[in-house]
Scaffold this motif. Structure first.
Motif, PDB file in Angstrom:
ATOM      1  N   ASP A  60       0.999  -1.644  -0.160  1.00 30.96           N
ATOM      2  CA  ASP A  60      -0.242  -0.372  -0.225  1.00 30.96           C
ATOM      3  C   ASP A  60       1.209   1.141   0.618  1.00 30.96           C
ATOM      4  OD1 ASP A  60      -1.634   2.110   0.344  1.00 30.96           O
ATOM      5  OD2 ASP A  60      -3.764   0.710   1.214  1.00 30.96           O
ATOM      6  N   GLU A  61       0.172   2.355  -0.624  1.00 29.15           N
ATOM      7  CA  GLU A  61       1.021   3.547  -1.025  1.00 29.15           C
ATOM      8  C   GLU A  61       0.818   4.347  -0.131  1.00 29.15           C
ATOM      9  OE1 GLU A  61       4.031   4.007  -2.901  1.00 29.15           O
ATOM     10  OE2 GLU A  61       3.680   2.099  -3.908  1.00 29.15           O
ATOM     11  N   MET A  62      -0.656   4.197   0.459  1.00 27.77           N
ATOM     12  CA  MET A  62      -0.682   5.287   1.506  1.00 27.77           C
ATOM     13  C   MET A  62      -0.784   5.218   3.043  1.00 27.77           C
ATOM     14  SD  MET A  62      -0.355   7.663  -0.446  1.00 27.77           S
ATOM     15  CE  MET A  62      -1.014   9.708  -0.086  1.00 27.77           C
ATOM     16  N   GLU A  63      -2.193   4.390   3.267  1.00 29.30           N
ATOM     17  CA  GLU A  63      -2.184   3.560   4.277  1.00 29.30           C
ATOM     18  C   GLU A  63      -1.610   2.872   4.795  1.00 29.30           C
ATOM     19  OE1 GLU A  63      -6.051   2.761   3.764  1.00 29.30           O
ATOM     20  OE2 GLU A  63      -6.500   4.736   3.264  1.00 29.30           O
ATOM     21  N   ALA A  64      -2.062   2.824   6.189  1.00 27.78           N
ATOM     22  CA  ALA A  64      -0.999   1.134   7.498  1.00 27.78           C
ATOM     23  C   ALA A  64      -1.239  -0.249   6.330  1.00 27.78           C
ATOM     24  CB  ALA A  64      -1.030   1.772   8.211  1.00 27.78           C
ATOM     25  N   GLY A  65      -0.451  -1.344   6.866  1.00 31.90           N
ATOM     26  CA  GLY A  65      -1.017  -2.180   6.521  1.00 31.90           C
ATOM     27  C   GLY A  65      -1.012  -2.869   5.413  1.00 31.90           C
ATOM     28  N   GLY A  66      -0.224  -2.625   4.715  1.00 33.34           N
ATOM     29  CA  GLY A  66       0.234  -3.509   3.104  1.00 33.34           C
ATOM     30  C   GLY A  66       1.090  -4.609   3.478  1.00 33.34           C
ATOM     31  N   GLY A  67       0.729  -5.048   2.541  1.00 29.69           N
ATOM     32  CA  GLY A  67       1.828  -6.096   2.876  1.00 29.69           C
ATOM     33  C   GLY A  67       3.078  -6.353   1.927  1.00 29.69           C
ATOM     34  N   ILE A  68       4.038  -7.191   1.309  1.00 28.20           N
ATOM     35  CA  ILE A  68       4.997  -7.408   0.387  1.00 28.20           C
ATOM     36  C   ILE A  68       4.467  -9.070  -1.231  1.00 28.20           C
ATOM     37  CG2 ILE A  68       6.624  -6.969   1.956  1.00 28.20           C
ATOM     38  CD1 ILE A  68       7.294  -9.699   2.382  1.00 28.20           C
ATOM     39  N   GLY A  69       3.783  -9.284  -0.714  1.00 24.17           N
ATOM     40  CA  GLY A  69       2.918 -10.139  -1.775  1.00 24.17           C
ATOM     41  C   GLY A  69       3.659 -10.085  -3.306  1.00 24.17           C
ATOM     42  N   PRO A  70       3.608  -8.953  -4.413  1.00 20.47           N
ATOM     43  CA  PRO A  70       4.307  -9.294  -5.404  1.00 20.47           C
ATOM     44  C   PRO A  70       5.563  -8.975  -5.323  1.00 20.47           C
ATOM     45  CG  PRO A  70       2.322  -7.734  -4.514  1.00 20.47           C
ATOM     46  CD  PRO A  70       2.497  -7.909  -3.553  1.00 20.47           C
ATOM     47  N   VAL A  71       6.509  -8.443  -3.780  1.00 23.76           N
ATOM     48  CA  VAL A  71       7.528  -8.440  -4.188  1.00 23.76           C
ATOM     49  C   VAL A  71       8.223  -9.658  -3.963  1.00 23.76           C
ATOM     50  CG1 VAL A  71       7.290  -5.906  -4.394  1.00 23.76           C
ATOM     51  CG2 VAL A  71       7.661  -7.488  -2.251  1.00 23.76           C
ATOM     52  N   LEU A  72       7.961 -10.214  -2.936  1.00 23.31           N
ATOM     53  CA  LEU A  72       8.179 -11.484  -2.372  1.00 23.31           C
ATOM     54  C   LEU A  72       7.909 -12.398  -3.895  1.00 23.31           C
ATOM     55  CD1 LEU A  72       9.240 -12.989  -0.245  1.00 23.31           C
ATOM     56  CD2 LEU A  72       6.589 -14.019   0.024  1.00 23.31           C
ATOM     57  N   PHE A  73       6.898 -12.886  -4.366  1.00 24.86           N
ATOM     58  CA  PHE A  73       6.707 -13.559  -5.676  1.00 24.86           C
ATOM     59  C   PHE A  73       7.431 -13.240  -6.926  1.00 24.86           C
ATOM     60  CE2 PHE A  73       5.653 -14.224  -9.583  1.00 24.86           C
ATOM     61  CZ  PHE A  73       5.544 -15.556  -9.262  1.00 24.86           C
ATOM     62  N   ASN A  74       7.897 -11.850  -6.862  1.00 26.89           N
ATOM     63  CA  ASN A  74       8.933 -11.750  -7.935  1.00 26.89           C
ATOM     64  C   ASN A  74      10.203 -11.874  -7.266  1.00 26.89           C
ATOM     65  OD1 ASN A  74       7.216 -10.773  -9.758  1.00 26.89           O
ATOM     66  ND2 ASN A  74       7.314  -8.012  -8.716  1.00 26.89           N
ATOM     67  N   SER A  75      10.669 -11.866  -6.110  1.00 29.13           N
ATOM     68  CA  SER A  75      12.176 -12.507  -5.609  1.00 29.13           C
ATOM     69  C   SER A  75      12.368 -13.575  -6.075  1.00 29.13           C
ATOM     70  CB  SER A  75      12.445 -12.042  -4.361  1.00 29.13           C
ATOM     71  OG  SER A  75      12.042 -10.972  -3.975  1.00 29.13           O
ATOM     72  N   LEU A  76      11.105 -14.389  -5.724  1.00 30.48           N
ATOM     73  CA  LEU A  76      11.556 -15.773  -6.030  1.00 30.48           C
ATOM     74  C   LEU A  76      11.619 -15.833  -7.515  1.00 30.48           C
ATOM     75  CD1 LEU A  76       9.391 -17.348  -2.911  1.00 30.48           C
ATOM     76  CD2 LEU A  76      12.107 -17.332  -3.468  1.00 30.48           C
ATOM     77  N   TYR A  77      10.398 -15.330  -8.250  1.00 33.67           N
ATOM     78  CA  TYR A  77      10.868 -15.587 -10.027  1.00 33.67           C
ATOM     79  C   TYR A  77      12.282 -15.264 -10.696  1.00 33.67           C
ATOM     80  CZ  TYR A  77       8.177 -15.663 -14.055  1.00 33.67           C
ATOM     81  OH  TYR A  77       8.050 -16.085 -15.752  1.00 33.67           O
TER      82      TYR A  77
END
Length: 293
Positions: A60-77
């Motif tokens: 999330d770019e503005m609010e709290a509580g964001g995750g790392i799903g896409p960036v974690l997948f990209n790291s493994l990919y």
């Protein structure tokens, strides 16, 4: 007289041996303490706050509580793709340098060049990838460009580690294989490579950890953003990784929980590097147990 001198020399050698043993033991303990302290410092602030939502949600770019799903997948990919590109070439080049390359000035010069490339800063490979994929081929910041650039970054290290591992195999193993009628290739495949496997796996672990935690190359070749999807296999989409996201959150993000996200991301990064190393070494451990039985 000679007997007295021999006794004194023996006692002196024994004392030096004990002193050296204590010194090496002390250095090993200090190294272990530094490693444990680093791991504890990185993990203590984030590991207990990690949950499934954090690992799967979108940033999330503005609010709290964001995750790392896409960036974690990209790291493994990106890691898997870079290994697919680099392992055959790097290991093959290392085997060639150790077994087939003639001992002449050209080979020595080539070896020096490979060693030099292994010490080049990663941002240089990032600039190279930027020049090739963004400016020459005009494909933009993509997962494909980041993966190949990471493969180029890791090729020199993988080549040198493989060469040293293969050269360290005792000559007797090769001679025994040739005595049984094996060809050069059969000797390498059935005798040399199994004996050098531990060293090669160590090299693979080194380049895997480096690729998983690399940020400069990814920023310049894959970008700072993702496609916004959790699982995206499109090679021509931007592919920010966890290391890039960690840098961005720590330095540029305006979300109120940026520090907490950074702590949790750092913990996940360290944990995944440890898991990757265990995954590569676990088959070797099973093989050793079977041989001992």
């Amino acid at each position: 007289m000679n007997g007295t001198f021999g006794t004194r020399h023996s006692k002196l050698s024994s004392r030096i041996d004990r002193l050296a043993t204590f010194g090496f033991w002390l250095l090993s303990m200090l190294l272990m303490l530094v490693i444990v302290w680093l791991l504890f410092t990185i993990l203590k602030n984030g590991i207990f706050k990690i949950n499934l939502d954090f690992l799967t949600k979108l940033p999330d770019e503005m609010e709290a509580g964001g995750g790392i799903g896409p960036v974690l997948f990209n790291s493994l990919y990106v890691l898997v793709l870079s290994l697919i590109f680099s392992l055959p070439i790097g290991i093959g080049a290392g085997i060639y340098m150790a077994e087939y390359a003639p001992a002449n000035k050209f080979t020595e010069g080539l070896r020096i060049c490979v060693e030099g490339l292994a010490s080049v800063p990663s941002i240089i490979f990032g600039l190279l990838g930027l020049a090739i994929f963004v400016e020459f081929f005009h494909i933009g910041l993509t997962i494909l460009g980041g993966s190949i650039s990471l493969a180029l970054l890791n090729l020199p290290v993988l080549t040198r580690v493989t060469e040293e591992a293969v050269r360290a195999v005792p000559r007797e193993i090769r001679e025994a294989s040739f005595a049984l009628g094996a060809s050069k290739f059969q000797c390498i495949r059935t005798a040399v490579l199994p004996a050098a496997l531990h060293g090669i796996v160590t090299g693979v672990c080194l380049v895997s950890g480096r690729a998983f935690g690399e940020s400069a190359v990814i920023i310049l070749t894959a970008g700072l953003s993702t496609s916004g999807e959790l699982l995206n296999f499109n090679l021509f989409d931007p592919g920010a990784t966890l290391a890039v996201h960690l840098w961005y959150v720590q330095s540029e993000a305006i979300v109120p929980d940026a520090r907490e996200i950074a702590d949790k991301s750092a913990a996940v990064l360290v944990l995944f590097v440890l898991i990757i190393n265990l995954l590569f070494r676990f088959p070797l451990w099973l093989k050793e147990r079977k041989l001992k039985k």
